[in-house]
Design a protein around this motif. Structure first.
Motif, PDB file in Angstrom:
ATOM      1  N   LEU A  24       0.830  -1.205   0.000  1.00 49.15           N
ATOM      2  CA  LEU A  24       0.000   0.000   0.000  1.00 49.15           C
ATOM      3  C   LEU A  24       0.862   1.251   0.000  1.00 49.15           C
ATOM      4  N   THR A  25       0.462   2.221  -0.803  1.00 45.00           N
ATOM      5  CA  THR A  25       1.095   3.541  -0.799  1.00 45.00           C
ATOM      6  C   THR A  25       0.073   4.520  -0.241  1.00 45.00           C
ATOM      7  N   VAL A  26       0.490   5.264   0.790  1.00 45.80           N
ATOM      8  CA  VAL A  26      -0.453   6.099   1.541  1.00 45.80           C
ATOM      9  C   VAL A  26       0.088   7.525   1.677  1.00 45.80           C
ATOM     10  N   ALA A  27      -0.778   8.516   1.431  1.00 47.36           N
ATOM     11  CA  ALA A  27      -0.432   9.920   1.656  1.00 47.36           C
ATOM     12  C   ALA A  27      -0.904  10.324   3.043  1.00 47.36           C
ATOM     13  N   CYS A  28      -0.043  11.044   3.775  1.00 49.86           N
ATOM     14  CA  CYS A  28      -0.404  11.498   5.118  1.00 49.86           C
ATOM     15  C   CYS A  28       0.160  12.892   5.358  1.00 49.86           C
TER      16      CYS A  28
END
Length: 204
Positions: A24-28
């Motif tokens: 998973l690639t996640v923006a935060c």
């Protein structure tokens, strides 16, 4: 360890299945220079390890991996690009314990079977897996999609919680609807108390 107090809403940028695992690639919104490689971040109640990160123009991008065991016990298998996710950084010594102790080890998946909105609050009814229902007690704590919540009432394998306006605004719960499946972590003390009672009954 976590507290169940959500500190950011992230967004899934990409999902890639790799054998029995999921990448998973996640923006935060967490500053990249505060996240070491290998850091634990709770995603919708699931403790996942940061395997890479980079700083974008207005957000940080991290990658995490979910194993086959994690996929079997949580909702991660249904996550798609664009999904919003509740995030929480790992608890540090000296941090305020505003919720309850949450491990990030999801026990199973519950389903929303009712929602009643009134005066800005939302009362949600959940059905828990029968094997986990015994751990949920009225006025006890429960972790749902990473959020520490108080149980208002219990009946058989269903239970109710109430979400205040602030929680609805700063988490993904504002968009929750009947039929949604959510990650459930029962209270650690309830789980160990039940196991001790079982062991005593078995003569250990």
């Amino acid at each position: 360890m976590f507290t169940g107090i959500i500190t950011d809403i992230g967004e899934i940028l990409a999902v890639k299945d790799e054998g029995t695992a999921r990448h998973l690639t996640v923006a935060c919104a967490y500053p990249a220079d505060t996240i070491p490689l290998g850091a634990s971040i709770c995603h919708m109640g699931v403790c996942l390890t940061v395997t890479s990160l980079k700083e974008g123009s207005n957000h940080t991008v991290i990658t995490v991996d979910a194993s086959a065991e994690t996929l079997a016990r949580t909702t991660i298998g249904s996550w798609e690009e664009g999904r919003k996710v509740n995030l929480e950084r790992a608890l540090r010594i000296g941090d305020e314990l505003g919720g309850h102790i949450v491990t990030g080890h999801v026990d199973g998946v519950a389903e929303i079977i009712g929602r009643d909105d009134k005066d800005g609050t939302a009362s949600l009814v959940f059905r828990a897996p029968r094997e986990l229902a015994k751990f949920i007690a009225e006025k006890g704590s429960v972790g749902l999609d990473g959020t520490s919540l108080t149980v208002n009432g219990v009946k058989d394998d269903t239970f109710t919680v109430t979400l205040i306006p602030h929680t609805l605004a700063v988490t993904t719960w504002g968009e929750a609807k009947v039929g949604d499946r959510v990650n459930l972590e029962v209270d650690m003390m309830a789980r160990y108390s039940a196991r001790l009672a079982e062991a005593k009954a078995e003569g250990y």
